[in-house]
Design an enzyme around this catalytic site. Structure first.
Site, mmCIF file in Angstrom:
data_model
loop_
_atom_site.group_PDB
_atom_site.id
_atom_site.type_symbol
_atom_site.label_atom_id
_atom_site.label_comp_id
_atom_site.label_asym_id
_atom_site.label_seq_id
_atom_site.Cartn_x
_atom_site.Cartn_y
_atom_site.Cartn_z
ATOM 1 N N GLU A 58 -43.301 64.382 50.238
ATOM 2 C CA GLU A 58 -44.217 65.419 50.038
ATOM 3 C C GLU A 58 -44.800 65.596 48.685
ATOM 4 O OE1 GLU A 58 -42.970 68.293 53.656
ATOM 5 O OE2 GLU A 58 -41.917 68.807 51.751
ATOM 6 N N GLU A 103 -42.114 64.776 59.875
ATOM 7 C CA GLU A 103 -41.176 65.860 60.178
ATOM 8 C C GLU A 103 -41.653 66.786 61.122
ATOM 9 O OE1 GLU A 103 -40.138 67.616 56.358
ATOM 10 O OE2 GLU A 103 -39.685 65.849 55.517
#
Length: 320
Positions: free
Chosen positions: A157, A233
């Site tokens: 991320e 995710e």
């Protein structure tokens, strides 16, 4: 096993394949539970398992490494292969994972020259030493070497944090230099800025989100129209664990999962893995609510068992 990305899809041994995976972090589960958790993943219809690697556990002191017991990543990967699962590994070096300091060792802060997650010489020196050791253990288990590991992630991320492309390129090239020749990927948020800052050429861009599937892929599809669509995710763990204690109707997980599968999106994280552990260990609660609970009899946690079986029915009815 031959695993590759081509024609906007994943291929295993020359045939298109949909990845349906669950997150099981080896360092959060004792080795004697791995076989049972993998059996639950298989029963759900998963064909893959995904895990982070926690640098702060593997290198508790500079240059001193621990891969024993629950930190035996090689044993974890081999157990997954024995269970018939492919494996996705996310080494970081930063992992987030709702883990202390995102998995970075506390002691790197003692270096006065340190600046994390960028092209900082002190930071590079430390994570290069760690990746030399970690990736040497993973390399023999790659699909290209006859093992079950099909993909590795660079950073985590990063688009939420920075935009140092030189750093991302250095990580990518470092994986290749150490013999990691399976596909690499990044995982980021769904907006333009996250994807622009967090992705890098040569790594498959994947997304992290918790609802509204088509809406969240809109920007991705404009920026990367010819790659497989993958939700790295699927945030069902920390959200609906707490909602189970309140009102489950606020988070219609079955609709989210159905949307993921029906519009041909690959899923790597949380669709099932947390609940494979939840059924016996309340893994999601331990991870995200800091409620420390050890072994719990299965009949005492009916809501989690119910959620597990609901997911299995949903995936079994759609994935073919």
């Amino acid at each position: 096993m031959n695993f590759e990305i081509k024609n906007g899809d994943f291929y295993k041994d020359g045939r298109p394949i949909k990845l349906i995976s669950g997150a099981v972090h080896y360092f959060r589960n004792m080795p004697d539970t791995w076989e049972d958790i993998f059996a639950k993943l298989k029963a759900l219809g998963c064909n893959c398992v995904e895990t982070y690697c926690a640098w702060n556990l593997h290198e508790p002191e500079p240059g001193k490494y621990d891969f024993s017991g629950r930190l035996d990543i090689e044993g974890f990967i081999k157990a997954a292969e024995k269970a018939g699962l492919m494996v996705i590994v996310r080494p970081g070096p930063y992992i987030c994972a709702e883990w202390e300091f995102g998995g970075l060792p506390w002691w790197i802060q003692c270096d006065e020259e340190i600046e994390i997650r960028c092209m900082n010489k002190a930071y590079i020196k430390h994570f290069d030493r760690y990746l030399d050791v970690l990736l040497a253990k993973i390399k023999p288990l790659l699909a290209t070497n006859g093992g079950p590991v099909i993909m590795l992630q660079c950073e985590n991320e990063y688009g939420y944090y920075g935009d140092d492309k030189e750093y991302l390129l250095y990580l990518r090239d470092g994986y290749r230099r150490r013999g990691i020749d399976v596909p690499l990927f990044t995982s980021d948020g769904t907006g333009y800025s996250e994807l622009a800052d967090g992705t890098v050429e040569g790594c498959l861009p994947t997304l992290n989100f918790g609802s509204r599937v088509e809406e969240n892929f809109a920007c991705h599809d404009k920026m990367f129209p010819n790659v497989p669509k993958m939700c790295m995710e699927m945030w069902n763990g920390w959200f609906d664990a707490m909602i189970y204690l309140q009102d489950r109707s606020k988070f219609p997980l079955q609709l989210f999962l159905r949307e993921i599968l029906l519009i041909n999106i690959n899923n790597a994280n949380n669709a099932a893995g947390n609940d494979a552990a939840d059924v016996l260990y309340l893994d999601t609660l331990v991870k995200y609510a800091m409620i420390i609970i050890s072994t719990v009899p299965i009949l005492c946690i009916y809501p989690f068992v119910q959620k597990y079986f609901m997911k299995g029915v949903m995936m079994g009815s759609i994935k073919e």
